[in-house]
Design a protein around this motif. Structure first.
Motif, PDB file in Angstrom:
ATOM      1  N   LEU A 110       2.492   1.642  -3.353  1.00 27.21           N
ATOM      2  CA  LEU A 110       0.739   1.988  -4.217  1.00 27.21           C
ATOM      3  C   LEU A 110       0.807   3.834  -4.204  1.00 27.21           C
ATOM      4  O   LEU A 110       0.776   3.850  -5.753  1.00 27.21           O
ATOM      5  CB  LEU A 110       0.028   1.605  -4.375  1.00 27.21           C
ATOM      6  CG  LEU A 110      -1.375   1.447  -5.094  1.00 27.21           C
ATOM      7  CD1 LEU A 110      -0.582   1.366  -6.664  1.00 27.21           C
ATOM      8  CD2 LEU A 110      -2.117   0.679  -4.911  1.00 27.21           C
TER       9      LEU A 110
ATOM     10  N   LEU B  58       1.307  -3.843 -10.492  1.00 30.90           N
ATOM     11  CA  LEU B  58      -0.714  -3.743 -11.584  1.00 30.90           C
ATOM     12  C   LEU B  58      -0.693  -5.254 -10.844  1.00 30.90           C
ATOM     13  O   LEU B  58      -1.851  -5.499 -10.571  1.00 30.90           O
ATOM     14  CB  LEU B  58      -0.193  -3.543 -12.725  1.00 30.90           C
ATOM     15  CG  LEU B  58      -1.191  -3.309 -13.461  1.00 30.90           C
ATOM     16  CD1 LEU B  58      -2.462  -2.094 -12.793  1.00 30.90           C
ATOM     17  CD2 LEU B  58      -1.461  -3.170 -14.657  1.00 30.90           C
TER      18      LEU B  58
ATOM     19  N   CYS C 174       0.881  -1.408   0.098  1.00 28.52           N
ATOM     20  CA  CYS C 174      -0.063   0.100  -0.098  1.00 28.52           C
ATOM     21  C   CYS C 174       0.684   1.274  -0.068  1.00 28.52           C
ATOM     22  O   CYS C 174       0.223   1.818  -0.734  1.00 28.52           O
ATOM     23  CB  CYS C 174      -0.787  -0.016   1.348  1.00 28.52           C
ATOM     24  SG  CYS C 174      -2.427  -0.787   1.131  1.00 28.52           S
TER      25      CYS C 174
ATOM     26  N   VAL D 116      -2.005  -5.054  -7.691  1.00 30.88           N
ATOM     27  CA  VAL D 116      -3.054  -3.890  -7.842  1.00 30.88           C
ATOM     28  C   VAL D 116      -4.311  -5.318  -8.353  1.00 30.88           C
ATOM     29  O   VAL D 116      -5.416  -5.538  -7.292  1.00 30.88           O
ATOM     30  CB  VAL D 116      -3.527  -3.416  -8.959  1.00 30.88           C
ATOM     31  CG1 VAL D 116      -4.422  -2.757  -8.897  1.00 30.88           C
ATOM     32  CG2 VAL D 116      -2.510  -1.904  -7.683  1.00 30.88           C
ATOM     33  N   LYS D 117      -4.148  -5.281  -9.396  1.00 29.04           N
ATOM     34  CA  LYS D 117      -5.488  -6.714  -9.688  1.00 29.04           C
ATOM     35  C   LYS D 117      -5.516  -7.502  -8.907  1.00 29.04           C
ATOM     36  O   LYS D 117      -6.826  -8.073  -8.919  1.00 29.04           O
ATOM     37  CB  LYS D 117      -4.628  -7.222 -11.209  1.00 29.04           C
ATOM     38  CG  LYS D 117      -4.771  -6.183 -12.349  1.00 29.04           C
ATOM     39  CD  LYS D 117      -4.267  -6.820 -13.117  1.00 29.04           C
ATOM     40  CE  LYS D 117      -4.949  -6.895 -14.058  1.00 29.04           C
ATOM     41  NZ  LYS D 117      -4.464  -7.298 -16.217  1.00 29.04           N
TER      42      LYS D 117
ATOM     43  N   ARG E 134      -6.922   8.968  -7.115  1.00 27.33           N
ATOM     44  CA  ARG E 134      -5.891   9.026  -8.484  1.00 27.33           C
ATOM     45  C   ARG E 134      -7.054   9.665  -9.407  1.00 27.33           C
ATOM     46  O   ARG E 134      -7.976   9.869  -8.695  1.00 27.33           O
ATOM     47  CB  ARG E 134      -6.287   7.582  -9.403  1.00 27.33           C
ATOM     48  CG  ARG E 134      -5.667   6.363  -8.717  1.00 27.33           C
ATOM     49  CD  ARG E 134      -5.654   5.296  -9.777  1.00 27.33           C
ATOM     50  NE  ARG E 134      -7.624   4.929  -8.833  1.00 27.33           N
ATOM     51  CZ  ARG E 134      -8.551   4.026 -10.148  1.00 27.33           C
ATOM     52  NH1 ARG E 134      -7.674   3.644 -10.767  1.00 27.33           N
ATOM     53  NH2 ARG E 134      -9.733   3.645  -9.841  1.00 27.33           N
TER      54      ARG E 134
ATOM     55  N   ALA F  89      -6.776   3.866  -4.621  1.00 25.18           N
ATOM     56  CA  ALA F  89      -7.782   4.175  -6.125  1.00 25.18           C
ATOM     57  C   ALA F  89      -8.515   5.354  -5.811  1.00 25.18           C
ATOM     58  O   ALA F  89      -8.284   6.116  -6.844  1.00 25.18           O
ATOM     59  CB  ALA F  89      -8.363   3.064  -5.535  1.00 25.18           C
TER      60      ALA F  89
ATOM     61  N   ARG G 251      -8.298  -6.136  -6.301  1.00 26.66           N
ATOM     62  CA  ARG G 251      -8.952  -5.956  -6.638  1.00 26.66           C
ATOM     63  C   ARG G 251     -10.212  -7.518  -6.803  1.00 26.66           C
ATOM     64  O   ARG G 251     -11.101  -7.598  -6.478  1.00 26.66           O
ATOM     65  CB  ARG G 251      -8.817  -5.369  -8.107  1.00 26.66           C
ATOM     66  CG  ARG G 251      -8.639  -4.061  -8.351  1.00 26.66           C
ATOM     67  CD  ARG G 251      -9.005  -3.666  -9.452  1.00 26.66           C
ATOM     68  NE  ARG G 251      -8.810  -2.126  -9.690  1.00 26.66           N
ATOM     69  CZ  ARG G 251      -8.400  -1.852 -10.786  1.00 26.66           C
ATOM     70  NH1 ARG G 251      -8.654  -2.124 -11.760  1.00 26.66           N
ATOM     71  NH2 ARG G 251      -8.349  -0.582 -10.125  1.00 26.66           N
TER      72      ARG G 251
ATOM     73  N   TYR H  71       2.914   5.479  -5.535  1.00 26.96           N
ATOM     74  CA  TYR H  71       3.185   5.526  -7.161  1.00 26.96           C
ATOM     75  C   TYR H  71       2.137   6.478  -7.721  1.00 26.96           C
ATOM     76  O   TYR H  71       2.280   7.732  -8.255  1.00 26.96           O
ATOM     77  CB  TYR H  71       3.579   4.146  -8.152  1.00 26.96           C
ATOM     78  CG  TYR H  71       3.587   4.306  -8.997  1.00 26.96           C
ATOM     79  CD1 TYR H  71       4.406   4.286  -9.585  1.00 26.96           C
ATOM     80  CD2 TYR H  71       1.428   4.994 -10.340  1.00 26.96           C
ATOM     81  CE1 TYR H  71       4.383   3.752 -11.323  1.00 26.96           C
ATOM     82  CE2 TYR H  71       2.348   4.677 -11.384  1.00 26.96           C
ATOM     83  CZ  TYR H  71       2.949   4.227 -12.055  1.00 26.96           C
ATOM     84  OH  TYR H  71       3.597   4.044 -13.404  1.00 26.96           O
ATOM     85  N   VAL H  72       0.863   6.195  -6.745  1.00 28.79           N
ATOM     86  CA  VAL H  72       0.328   7.683  -7.249  1.00 28.79           C
ATOM     87  C   VAL H  72      -0.171   8.947  -6.957  1.00 28.79           C
ATOM     88  O   VAL H  72      -0.466   9.625  -8.248  1.00 28.79           O
ATOM     89  CB  VAL H  72      -2.143   7.119  -6.886  1.00 28.79           C
ATOM     90  CG1 VAL H  72      -2.234   8.112  -6.931  1.00 28.79           C
ATOM     91  CG2 VAL H  72      -2.416   5.398  -7.511  1.00 28.79           C
TER      92      VAL H  72
ATOM     93  N   HIS I 172      -2.388   7.635 -10.971  1.00 28.28           N
ATOM     94  CA  HIS I 172      -2.750   6.738 -11.588  1.00 28.28           C
ATOM     95  C   HIS I 172      -2.211   5.495 -11.125  1.00 28.28           C
ATOM     96  O   HIS I 172      -1.155   5.476 -10.870  1.00 28.28           O
ATOM     97  CB  HIS I 172      -2.897   7.169 -13.499  1.00 28.28           C
ATOM     98  CG  HIS I 172      -1.471   6.638 -14.447  1.00 28.28           C
ATOM     99  ND1 HIS I 172      -0.536   5.391 -14.117  1.00 28.28           N
ATOM    100  CD2 HIS I 172      -0.750   7.841 -14.812  1.00 28.28           C
ATOM    101  CE1 HIS I 172      -0.406   5.900 -14.827  1.00 28.28           C
ATOM    102  NE2 HIS I 172      -0.268   7.614 -14.826  1.00 28.28           N
ATOM    103  N   PHE I 173      -2.752   4.256 -11.153  1.00 30.58           N
ATOM    104  CA  PHE I 173      -1.764   3.094 -11.183  1.00 30.58           C
ATOM    105  C   PHE I 173      -1.131   2.692 -12.121  1.00 30.58           C
ATOM    106  O   PHE I 173      -0.934   3.209 -13.214  1.00 30.58           O
ATOM    107  CB  PHE I 173      -3.606   1.452 -11.228  1.00 30.58           C
ATOM    108  CG  PHE I 173      -3.780   2.124 -10.198  1.00 30.58           C
ATOM    109  CD1 PHE I 173      -3.393   2.060  -8.514  1.00 30.58           C
ATOM    110  CD2 PHE I 173      -5.637   1.375  -9.700  1.00 30.58           C
ATOM    111  CE1 PHE I 173      -4.543   2.102  -7.529  1.00 30.58           C
ATOM    112  CE2 PHE I 173      -5.777   1.657  -8.771  1.00 30.58           C
ATOM    113  CZ  PHE I 173      -5.495   1.620  -7.741  1.00 30.58           C
TER     114      PHE I 173
END
Length: 98
Positions: free
Chosen positions: A16, A34, A13, A37-38, A64, A61, A41, A19-20, A25-26
Motif C-alpha cells: 500500500l 482496496l 502495508c 484497505v476497507k 496521501r 493514509a 478501516r 502504491y500511495v 492516493h489509495f
C-alpha cells in the motif's frame, strides 16, 4: 499463527505504501488492495485492530496527496467551465421573475 498474520499485514502495508507513493492516493475500486484497505478501516472503527497496525496504516493514509501541491482543488472538482460566466447561474433570476 499470529506471526504469519503479522507478516501478511506488514506485506500489505509495504504494498500500500508503494502504491500511495507512486500514485498519491489509495487504489481504485474493485481491487484486492482496496478491499484490504476497507477491511482495515472496518477493524479500526470497531476498535479491534492492534495499536501498532493502526499506527502503521494511518501513517500511510496520512501520506496521501489529497490535493495538488498548491493546495487548490483540481479543476474537475470546480467543474470544467468554473471560470466561464455564461449567465446560467442558479442564483440569477429568470426573465419571468422566478
Amino acid at each position: 499463527m499470529g506471526q504469519i498474520n503479522d507478516q501478511h499485514f506488514i506485506a500489505f502495508c509495504e504494498e500500500l505504501k508503494a502504491y500511495v507513493e507512486a500514485h498519491g492516493h489509495f487504489p481504485p475500486k474493485h481491487t484486492k488492495l482496496l478491499h484490504k484497505v476497507k477491511y482495515t478501516r472496518k477493524k479500526i472503527n470497531q476498535g479491534v485492530l492492534e495499536d501498532w497496525k493502526k499506527e502503521r496504516f494511518l501513517a500511510i493514509a496520512d501520506s496521501r496527496r489529497l490535493f495538488p501541491d498548491d493546495g487548490q482543488l483540481p479543476m474537475e472538482f470546480h467543474g470544467e467551465d468554473a471560470d466561464d460566466d455564461h449567465g446560467d447561474s442558479a442564483t440569477e433570476l429568470r426573465d419571468d421573475g422566478r
